[in-house]
Design an enzyme around this catalytic site. Structure first.
Site, PDB file in Angstrom:
ATOM      1  N   HIS A 169      -3.320 -16.974  -5.483  1.00  0.00           N
ATOM      2  CA  HIS A 169      -4.298 -16.287  -4.641  1.00  0.00           C
ATOM      3  C   HIS A 169      -5.515 -17.160  -4.328  1.00  0.00           C
ATOM      4  CE1 HIS A 169      -5.695 -16.080  -8.657  1.00  0.00           C
ATOM      5  NE2 HIS A 169      -6.875 -15.628  -8.259  1.00  0.00           N
ATOM      6  N   ASP A 170      -5.627 -18.320  -4.958  1.00  0.00           N
ATOM      7  CA  ASP A 170      -6.762 -19.216  -4.725  1.00  0.00           C
ATOM      8  C   ASP A 170      -6.422 -20.411  -3.845  1.00  0.00           C
ATOM      9  OD1 ASP A 170      -8.512 -17.723  -6.297  1.00  0.00           O
ATOM     10  OD2 ASP A 170      -7.970 -18.802  -8.121  1.00  0.00           O
TER      11      ASP A 170
ATOM     12  N   ASP B 103      -8.636 -16.276 -16.964  1.00  0.00           N
ATOM     13  CA  ASP B 103      -9.442 -16.745 -15.851  1.00  0.00           C
ATOM     14  C   ASP B 103     -10.532 -17.723 -16.315  1.00  0.00           C
ATOM     15  OD1 ASP B 103     -10.072 -16.240 -12.957  1.00  0.00           O
ATOM     16  OD2 ASP B 103     -12.007 -15.674 -13.804  1.00  0.00           O
TER      17      ASP B 103
ATOM     18  N   ASP C  37       0.861  -1.190   0.000  1.00  0.00           N
ATOM     19  CA  ASP C  37       0.000   0.000   0.000  1.00  0.00           C
ATOM     20  C   ASP C  37       0.895   1.237   0.000  1.00  0.00           C
ATOM     21  OD1 ASP C  37      -2.005   1.856   0.369  1.00  0.00           O
ATOM     22  OD2 ASP C  37      -2.176   1.499   2.532  1.00  0.00           O
TER      23      ASP C  37
ATOM     24  N   GLU D 183      -6.266 -20.650 -17.144  1.00  0.00           N
ATOM     25  CA  GLU D 183      -6.617 -21.270 -15.879  1.00  0.00           C
ATOM     26  C   GLU D 183      -7.621 -22.341 -16.292  1.00  0.00           C
ATOM     27  OE1 GLU D 183      -8.527 -20.353 -11.506  1.00  0.00           O
ATOM     28  OE2 GLU D 183      -9.450 -19.543 -13.293  1.00  0.00           O
TER      29      GLU D 183
ATOM     30  N   ASP E 124      -4.397 -10.395 -16.032  1.00  0.00           N
ATOM     31  CA  ASP E 124      -5.508 -11.327 -15.933  1.00  0.00           C
ATOM     32  C   ASP E 124      -6.554 -10.944 -16.979  1.00  0.00           C
ATOM     33  OD1 ASP E 124      -7.081 -13.377 -14.326  1.00  0.00           O
ATOM     34  OD2 ASP E 124      -5.533 -12.832 -12.889  1.00  0.00           O
TER      35      ASP E 124
HETATM   36  C1  GLC Z   1     -10.587 -17.792 -10.866  1.00  0.00           C
HETATM   37  C2  GLC Z   1      -9.814 -16.834 -10.013  1.00  0.00           C
HETATM   38  C3  GLC Z   1     -10.520 -16.696  -8.706  1.00  0.00           C
HETATM   39  C4  GLC Z   1     -11.905 -16.133  -8.979  1.00  0.00           C
HETATM   40  C5  GLC Z   1     -12.656 -16.978  -9.999  1.00  0.00           C
HETATM   41  C6  GLC Z   1     -13.840 -16.255 -10.532  1.00  0.00           C
HETATM   42  O1  GLC Z   1     -10.617 -19.063 -10.328  1.00  0.00           O
HETATM   43  O2  GLC Z   1      -8.497 -17.244  -9.878  1.00  0.00           O
HETATM   44  O3  GLC Z   1      -9.825 -15.900  -7.792  1.00  0.00           O
HETATM   45  O4  GLC Z   1     -12.626 -16.076  -7.784  1.00  0.00           O
HETATM   46  O5  GLC Z   1     -11.857 -17.299 -11.105  1.00  0.00           O
HETATM   47  O6  GLC Z   1     -13.444 -15.218 -11.373  1.00  0.00           O
HETATM   48 CA    CA Z   2      -3.623   2.017  -1.245  1.00  0.00          CA
END
Ligand code: GLC
Ligand code: CA
Length: 563
Positions: A333-334, A205, A26, A260, A103
Site C-alpha cells: 500500500h506504500d 509498522d 465494499d 517494517e 498490523d
Molecule cells: C508505514 C505504513 C504507512 C504509514 C506509515 C506511518 O510506513 O506502511 O502506510 O503511512 O507507516 O504509520
Molecule cells: Ca463499506
C-alpha cells in the site's frame, strides 16, 4: 543447501497475501471497503493458493493516514464494521486454513487516542509521559524531519503544556514514548488481547523507529532531511525493547512477526532477525524500492536499473543465507503497482510482465509478500490532477514543493510512477460500474482499465494472470527447492535478463526472467550446467520456448522455470 539442516517453519513456507481493507471490497455501498466485503470474498482468497493474510490496520481511527493513526487499539474502525465482523472474518480464514497477520502500529498513535487527549492537557497528567515532549523553556527543539508534516518538521507546539510533541509522521500521529515502562506494558497487554483472539502474527509498522536518542541530540548534517530515517532506525534501545517484547508476549504463541524496517540494511538486519537474538522473525527492507527514487519520490534514470536491482536482492539473500530469513516484495500500500514500477504496463506487455514479476516473487528465497490485485495485473492509475490524490503524503509534498517554487510538473510525473495512491485504487472484480467494488461512490477513483483488467474476466481464462498466479502457488508448494533451496545469481551484469538457480540437495531449478521488452538470446553455457534443451519446464508464462543446442531465446517479459 541440505533439507535435513533446515529448520522448517510455516511462515517460511507460506505466501503472504496483503489486503488493504479500504480498497478490497465494499459491502454496504458507502464507497469504503470493509470486513464484510472481505468475508464475502473468502473463497476467492482461498482459491489463490496463498497461506497467510496480512490485513492493513482495521482499528478505530480518524483516518488521517488511512488507519495508521489509531485512536483505540482494541476496537474496529466504524467504517470497516465491528468486533463481531472481525471474529467472523478470523474464523472464516481459519476454517480455510489461512493464517491472519495484523498490523501493529505502535511507534505512534492518533492524537484522538485517549492517551494523547489526556497527555496534552498538562505536564502533570499521568499520560504526559506516554509521549515525547520538548519543554519550550529549553528553546526551539533540535531539528527532526517528519514524513507528513506540511513543513517536514517533526515537532509541534502544544499550548496547554507549553511544550512540543514529537511526530515523525503527521501532526495527528504523535510518537509514543517507549522509554516509559507503563506505555510498554500497555502495548504488550494489547498484543496479548489480539493473540488471545487467535490472530497469527503482527506486521510491525516502522518498528525500527521506537527508540529515540536520549535528549534529542543534533544529528550530523549528513543525516538531515529524509536521511534521518537511518538515524531513527538506530535508536539505542531498539533491541532491548524488541527482546523484551519477545519475552513478554511473542514467545508465548505460535505466531510470526515481520518488521517494517526503514533504515534496516544488510549489515544490521541480523540484530533484528538472527535466531539467537529472540526478537523478530523477519524484516522487510527498502533498498530495492529506493533504487532510482529520490526525496519526495522524484524518480531518476535508475528507476528500472536491473543490474542494481539484482545486486541489492542478491546482497540481501546473502545476508540471510545461513541465519535469519528473508522477505521478498515488489509492492504494497506504500508503493506503486509492481507491473508499472518494475516492468511495463503497456497494453501489449502488461499481462506477460505481471506473470513474470509474480514468478520472481514466488521463486526467490524468502517469504513472498504479495499485494492484492497484483494477481490480476492491476497497474498504476497515474492521476493527472493533484485533487484526485487522497494520500496525505503526496498532498503535503505537493504543497511543500509548491511553496518552495519547485518543479510541479516533474513532481506530478514522478508521482504517476511512485505515489502510494496508485496501489490504493479499488480491486477490480468485474466490468460493472466501479469494477464491482462498490455500488456507491468509491473513496478513491477506480482505475478505468477495469473494463479489461478484472477478476471475472480472468476467472475462466486459462491463460489469465489470475490462473497463472494460482498455478505458480501450486508449483511453489510442490517444490521445496523453491522455498529452501540456495540461491545463485547467474549473468549478474546482464541488463535485461535476471537468471538464477535454486538448489536443494541434488535438485536444481533454473529461473529465467526477461525483465525487458526486447527478445533476448543467452548462451546455455552460462546457465550453471542446467540443460534447458532436455530439461523439464515447470512453468512458462508464454506459449513456447525457443531453445537450440547452445542458446535460449526469451521473448519480452518471458519467465521460465526449468529443472
Ligand atoms: C508505514 C505504513 C504507512 C504509514 C506509515 C506511518 O510506513 O506502511 O502506510 O503511512 O507507516 O504509520
Ligand atoms: Ca463499506
Amino acid at each position: 543447501m541440505k533439507l535435513a539442516n533446515i529448520k522448517r517453519e510455516w511462515w517460511k513456507e507460506g505466501v503472504v497475501y496483503q489486503i488493504y481493507p479500504r480498497s478490497f471490497q465494499d459491502s454496504n455501498g458507502d464507497g469504503v471497503g470493509d470486513l464484510r466485503g472481505i468475508i464475502n470474498r473468502l473463497d476467492y482468497i482461498k482459491d489463490l493458493g496463498v497461506d497467510i493474510i496480512w490485513l492493513n490496520p482495521i482499528y478505530s481511527s480518524p483516518n488521517d493516514d488511512n488507519g495508521y493513526d489509531i485512536s483505540d487499539y482494541r476496537n474496529i474502525m466504524a467504517e470497516f464494521g465491528d468486533m463481531d465482523d472481525f471474529e467472523e472474518l478470523l474464523a472464516g480464514m481459519h476454517e480455510r486454513g489461512l493464517k491472519v497477520v495484523m498490523d501493529l502500529v505502535v511507534n505512534h498513535c492518533s492524537d484522538e487516542h485517549m492517551w494523547f487527549q489526556e497527555a496534552k492537557q498538562s505536564r502533570d497528567n499521568p499520560y504526559y509521559d506516554y509521549f515525547h515532549w520538548w519543554p519550550a523553556e529549553k528553546g526551539t527543539p533540535p531539528h527532526r524531519w517528519s514524513y507528513f508534516d506540511p513543513e517536514a518538521n517533526a515537532w509541534c507546539y502544544n499550548e496547554a503544556t507549553d511544550s512540543y510533541y514529537l511526530h515523525y509522521f503527521a501532526i495527528k500521529q504523535p510518537d509514543l514514548n517507549w522509554e516509559n515502562p507503563k506505555l510498554r506494558a500497555e502495548i504488550y497487554d494489547m498484543m496479548h488481547y489480539w493473540f488471545k483472539k487467535g490472530i497469527d502474527g503482527f506486521r510491525m509498522d516502522v518498528i525500527t523507529f521506537i527508540s529515540k536518542h536520549e535528549g534529542y541530540p543534533e544529528f550530523p548534517p549528513e543525516f538531515h532531511g529524509q536521511a534521518m530515517i537511518d538515524m531513527y532506525a538506530q535508536g539505542p534501545k531498539l533491541h532491548d525493547y524488541l527482546h523484551e517484547m519477545n519475552r513478554e508476549v511473542l514467545q508465548h504463541y505460535d505466531i510470526m512477526t515481520v518488521a517494517e524496517g526503514p533504515g534496516t540494511h544488510t549489515d544490521n538486519v541480523l540484530k533484528l532477525v538472527g535466531e539467537d537474538r529472540q526478537e523478530l522473525n523477519m524484516n522487510y527492507h527498502f533498498d530495492h524500492v529506493s533504487i532510482g527514487v529520490g526525496d519526495r519520490f522524484i524518480v531518476n534514470d535508475d528507476f528500472q536499473n536491473l543490474v542494481k536491482f539484482k545486486q541489492v536482492m542478491s546482497d540481501w539473500d546473502a545476508a540471510l543465507a545461513t541465519e535469519g530469513w528473508n522477505t521478498v516484495y515488489f509492492g504494497n500500500h506504500d508503493f506503486p503497482r509492481m507491473v508499472t514500477r518494475w516492468a511495463s504496463d503497456a497494453p501489449e506487455h502488461r499481462r506477460t510482465a505481471s506473470k513474470m514479476l509474480s514468478t520472481y516473487l514466488l521463486t526467490m528465497r524468502g517469504t513472498p509478500y504479495y499485494y492484492m490485485g497484483d494477481e490480476l495485473g492491476m497497474s498504476n492509475i497515474k492521476f493527472d490532477n493533484i485533487d484526485d490524490y487522497k494520500d496525505i503524503m503526496t498532498i503535503n509534498w505537493y504543497q511543500l514543493t509548491k511553496a518552495e517554487g519547485g518543479d510541479l510538473d516533474k513532481f506530478m510525473e514522478s508521482h504517476k510512477l511512485c505515489a502510494r495512491d496508485n496501489a490504493r485504487t479499488p480491486v477490480q472484480w468485474d466490468d460493472s460500474e466501479n469494477a464491482g467494488f462498490t455500488t456507491g461512490t468509491p473513496w478513491i477513483k477506480v482505475n478505468p482499465n477495469y473494463v479489461d483488467v478484472n477478476a471475472a474476466a480472468q476467472e475462466n481464462d486459462p491463460d489469465s494472470e489470475l490462473n497463472y498466479f494460482r498455478k505458480l502457488n501450486q508449483v511453489r508448494k510442490d517444490n521445496l527447492t523453491l522455498i529452501y533451496g540456495a540461491y545463485t545469481l547467474l549473468l549478474a551484469e546482464h541488463t535485461e535478463i535476471y537468471a538464477y538457480t535454486r538448489t536443494l540437495d541434488d535438485d536444481v531449478i533454473l529461473v529465467l526472467l526477461n525483465y525487458s521488452d526486447k527478445t533476448v538470446t543467452i548462451n546455455q553455457a552460462d546457465l550453471a550446467g542446467v540443460d534447458v534443451s532436455n530439461g523439464t519446464i515447470l512453468l512458462n508464462n508464454t506459449a513456447s520456448l525457443d531453445v537450440t543446442a547452445d542458446t535460449v531465446t526469451l521473448t519480452p517479459y518471458q519467465a521460465v522455470l526449468v529443472r
